[in-house]
Design an enzyme around this catalytic site. Structure first.
Site, PDB file in Angstrom:
ATOM      1  N   GLU A   1       5.081   6.743  -6.771  1.00 14.63           N
ATOM      2  CA  GLU A   1       6.173   8.014  -6.833  1.00 14.63           C
ATOM      3  C   GLU A   1       5.325   9.158  -6.510  1.00 14.63           C
ATOM      4  OE1 GLU A   1       9.515   7.937  -7.132  1.00 14.63           O
ATOM      5  OE2 GLU A   1       9.741   5.572  -7.789  1.00 14.63           O
TER       6      GLU A   1
HETATM    7  C1  LIG Z   1       1.836  -1.592  -7.677  1.00 17.98           C
HETATM    8  C2  LIG Z   1       2.411  -0.772  -6.474  1.00 17.98           C
HETATM    9  C3  LIG Z   1       4.002  -0.624  -6.325  1.00 17.98           C
HETATM   10  C4  LIG Z   1       4.197   0.266  -5.278  1.00 17.98           C
HETATM   11  N1  LIG Z   1       5.685   0.252  -5.116  1.00 17.98           N
HETATM   12  C5  LIG Z   1       6.218   0.979  -3.989  1.00 17.98           C
HETATM   13  C6  LIG Z   1       7.596   0.672  -3.556  1.00 17.98           C
HETATM   14  O1  LIG Z   1       8.439   0.157  -4.456  1.00 17.98           O
HETATM   15  N2  LIG Z   1       7.975   1.342  -2.499  1.00 17.98           N
HETATM   16  C7  LIG Z   1       7.323   2.056  -1.798  1.00 17.98           C
HETATM   17  O2  LIG Z   1       7.656   2.665  -0.648  1.00 17.98           O
HETATM   18  N3  LIG Z   1       5.705   2.300  -1.981  1.00 17.98           N
HETATM   19  C8  LIG Z   1       5.374   1.550  -3.150  1.00 17.98           C
HETATM   20  N4  LIG Z   1       4.113   1.671  -3.503  1.00 17.98           N
HETATM   21  C9  LIG Z   1       3.274   2.523  -2.466  1.00 17.98           C
HETATM   22  C10 LIG Z   1       2.754   3.708  -3.369  1.00 17.98           C
HETATM   23  O3  LIG Z   1       3.715   4.631  -3.144  1.00 17.98           O
HETATM   24  C11 LIG Z   1       1.452   4.520  -2.211  1.00 17.98           C
HETATM   25  O4  LIG Z   1       0.492   3.431  -2.976  1.00 17.98           O
HETATM   26  C12 LIG Z   1       1.168   5.715  -2.786  1.00 17.98           C
HETATM   27  O5  LIG Z   1       2.108   6.720  -2.456  1.00 17.98           O
HETATM   28  C13 LIG Z   1      -0.091   6.037  -2.608  1.00 17.98           C
HETATM   29  O6  LIG Z   1      -0.460   5.932  -0.874  1.00 17.98           O
HETATM   30  P1  LIG Z   1      -1.357   5.128  -0.570  1.00 17.98           P
HETATM   31  O7  LIG Z   1      -1.719   4.154  -1.356  1.00 17.98           O
HETATM   32  O8  LIG Z   1      -1.395   4.951   1.052  1.00 17.98           O
HETATM   33  O9  LIG Z   1      -2.817   6.251  -0.689  1.00 17.98           O
HETATM   34  P2  LIG Z   1      -3.215   7.294   0.358  1.00 17.98           P
HETATM   35  O10 LIG Z   1      -2.068   8.191   0.489  1.00 17.98           O
HETATM   36  O11 LIG Z   1      -3.950   6.948   1.304  1.00 17.98           O
HETATM   37  O12 LIG Z   1      -4.323   8.263  -0.746  1.00 17.98           O
HETATM   38  C14 LIG Z   1      -5.284   7.788  -1.093  1.00 17.98           C
HETATM   39  C15 LIG Z   1      -6.100   9.054  -2.072  1.00 17.98           C
HETATM   40  O13 LIG Z   1      -6.035  10.123  -1.106  1.00 17.98           O
HETATM   41  C16 LIG Z   1      -5.247  11.057  -2.084  1.00 17.98           C
HETATM   42  N5  LIG Z   1      -4.407  12.151  -1.318  1.00 17.98           N
HETATM   43  C17 LIG Z   1      -3.684  11.825  -0.153  1.00 17.98           C
HETATM   44  N6  LIG Z   1      -3.098  12.825   0.240  1.00 17.98           N
HETATM   45  C18 LIG Z   1      -3.637  13.755  -0.362  1.00 17.98           C
HETATM   46  C19 LIG Z   1      -3.481  15.295  -0.384  1.00 17.98           C
HETATM   47  N7  LIG Z   1      -2.610  15.805   0.665  1.00 17.98           N
HETATM   48  N8  LIG Z   1      -4.330  16.056  -1.188  1.00 17.98           N
HETATM   49  C20 LIG Z   1      -4.970  15.413  -2.355  1.00 17.98           C
HETATM   50  N9  LIG Z   1      -5.348  14.314  -2.143  1.00 17.98           N
HETATM   51  C21 LIG Z   1      -4.583  13.454  -1.237  1.00 17.98           C
HETATM   52  C22 LIG Z   1      -4.432  10.379  -2.915  1.00 17.98           C
HETATM   53  O14 LIG Z   1      -4.010  11.134  -4.037  1.00 17.98           O
HETATM   54  C23 LIG Z   1      -5.297   9.038  -3.252  1.00 17.98           C
HETATM   55  O15 LIG Z   1      -6.117   9.471  -4.377  1.00 17.98           O
HETATM   56  C24 LIG Z   1       3.318   0.895  -4.534  1.00 17.98           C
HETATM   57  C25 LIG Z   1       2.102   0.889  -4.717  1.00 17.98           C
HETATM   58  C26 LIG Z   1       1.588  -0.039  -5.825  1.00 17.98           C
HETATM   59  C27 LIG Z   1       0.185  -0.198  -5.812  1.00 17.98           C
END
Ligand SMILES: Cc1cc2nc3c(=O)[nH]c(=O)nc-3n(C[C@H](O)[C@H](O)[C@H](O)COP(=O)(O)OP(=O)(O)OC[C@H]3O[C@@H](n4cnc5c(N)ncnc54)[C@H](O)[C@@H]3O)c2cc1C
Length: 379
Positions: A357
């Protein structure tokens, strides 16, 4: 907590402890989700807490809902998450769906007969969700969806999916939201993720290969997908925050019980001031998180969702869940690290609350954006 909330929580707590808790250690090890537990929660009216009674919901407040999530997550964070994601889908349908979409899809969700899932993330677009690549091409009578969604909570166990796909150009304005059902031709499930925690909540890839979605399953209109996705976000964040409070409360309860019964150096370990200060800080963090969550929930109940407050609640309560569960393992010492006691499970379940989220870095981005708006005229 008022009398109604007390009674609701007592009944729900009894169901969770009597029925779900005895299976959690086993099911966590096996990664087993049980539909009968979810339906059982539905029988207590908690599958659609805030939805109007007209659509089978309980018509309760968001604060009531936070108490419900807290109670479930004291026993199982993954079942609370299943309820919260399904509830978010219901809120979206209720807010943005047409009358016929509501009539068709809401009742099985509010009753707990079916589960809802929300599909926004893709392998290359998590925090930068507007960069999603799944496409929806207009054809006669509907759209053809192509692409892959990643990490979708309840993937494979849910029946109704809200899927964001690109109908227009780059960025948020080119995204539309669709209602897709399990069983629709061209819609299949990819790999199930092997995770650190949330073991009883399936997380899967969704694959769309020329999946036909009828016009009547487009939500709100073309290009409105981001409005739909972001509209559910404040509520979703507060729900995750309430789960964080429940997770942290359970860890504190376990740490207190253990510290009062465990003897070392001929006294209970609670009597060491080093541990008392740690436990006092844990209790302080849990209570202050709960207050912030209720304050954010109250803004939703008054139809004035305060996004800054919702982000603060999510950030504070989920960081608290991580800190307090980690400290609980420390209080229990060696056994805390083993599956003999539940605190290691709650510590594993807490971690991803800081990621979903919107990561907790993204919550800070939201808070800072609001601060800038509030203060820039002072500069
Ligand atoms: C168990 C689980 C359940 C999930 N369920 C759902 C679901 O039901 N529906 C759905 O759509 N998604 C779901 N997700 C996905 C989840 O919403 C994403 O993993 C999350 O939004 C982070 O995206 P990412 O993993 O691509 O990380 P990235 O966006 O690649 O981020 C990697 C790191 O960079 C940091 N970062 C990125 N951008 C910035 C910024 N602008 N400023 C500072 N730091 C930043 C992040 O905080 C993080 O530490 C789920 C994920 C998991 C692990």
């Amino acid at each position: 907590m008022n009398d109604f909330q007390k009674e609701l929580c007592q009944n729900l707590s009894k169901y969770c402890w009597d029925t779900i808790e005895p299976h959690m250690e086993h099911d966590d090890a096996e990664g087993k989700f049980r539909m009968e537990f979810f339906k059982g929660l539905g029988d207590y009216g908690v599958a659609g807490v805030t939805l109007p009674e007209e659509y089978g919901g309980a018509g309760l407040s968001y604060i009531d809902y936070c108490y419900v999530l807290e109670e479930i997550s004291k026993v199982s964070v993954p079942y609370a998450v299943t309820v919260s994601v399904s509830s978010m889908v219901q809120s979206i349908l209720n807010e943005y769906g047409s009358k016929s979409q509501k009539e068709k899809f809401l009742l099985p969700l509010t009753s707990g007969e079916e589960i809802g899932a929300f599909a926004l993330s893709e392998s290359h677009s998590g925090s930068d969700a507007a960069a999603l690549k799944t496409t929806a091409r207009k054809v006669e009578g509907g759209y053809l969806l192509n692409g892959t969604k990643m990490w979708i909570t309840s993937g494979g166990i849910a029946k109704t999916y809200i899927v964001m796909a690109r109908t227009g150009g780059e960025g948020a304005k080119g995204v539309s939201a669709f209602i897709v059902r399990d069983g629709d031709k061209g819609f299949s499930f990819g790999k199930a993720e092997k995770k650190m925690g949330w073991k009883t909540s399936p997380t899967r890839e969704l694959i769309f290969e020329n999946c036909f979605v009828a016009d009547e399953n487009l939500l709100l209109g073309e290009g409105k997908g981001f409005t739909v996705a972001m509209g559910g976000l404040d509520r979703g964040r507060v729900a995750i925050a309430a789960i964080g409070v429940g997770c942290a409360q359970r860890a504190l309860d376990e740490a207190m019980k253990y510290s009062l019964s465990r003897q070392q150096f001929k006294q209970s370990i609670f009597d060491f001031q080093g541990l008392q200060f740690m436990l006092a800080d844990m209790a302080l963090e849990v209570e202050s998180s709960r207050l912030l969550v209720h304050s954010a929930a109250s803004s939703i109940d008054h139809s004035k969702p305060n996004s800054k407050l919702c982000s603060m609640a999510k950030l504070k309560a989920t960081d608290t869940a991580m800190k307090v569960t980690t400290d609980a393992v420390q209080v229990l010492g060696g056994v805390g690290y083993t599956a003999e006691y539940p605190v290691e499970r709650f510590m594993r379940d807490a971690k991803v609350l800081q990621i979903v989220e919107g990561t907790n870095q993204i919550q800070r981005v939201v808070i800072a954006r609001h601060l800038k708006k509030e203060y820039e005229h002072h500069a």
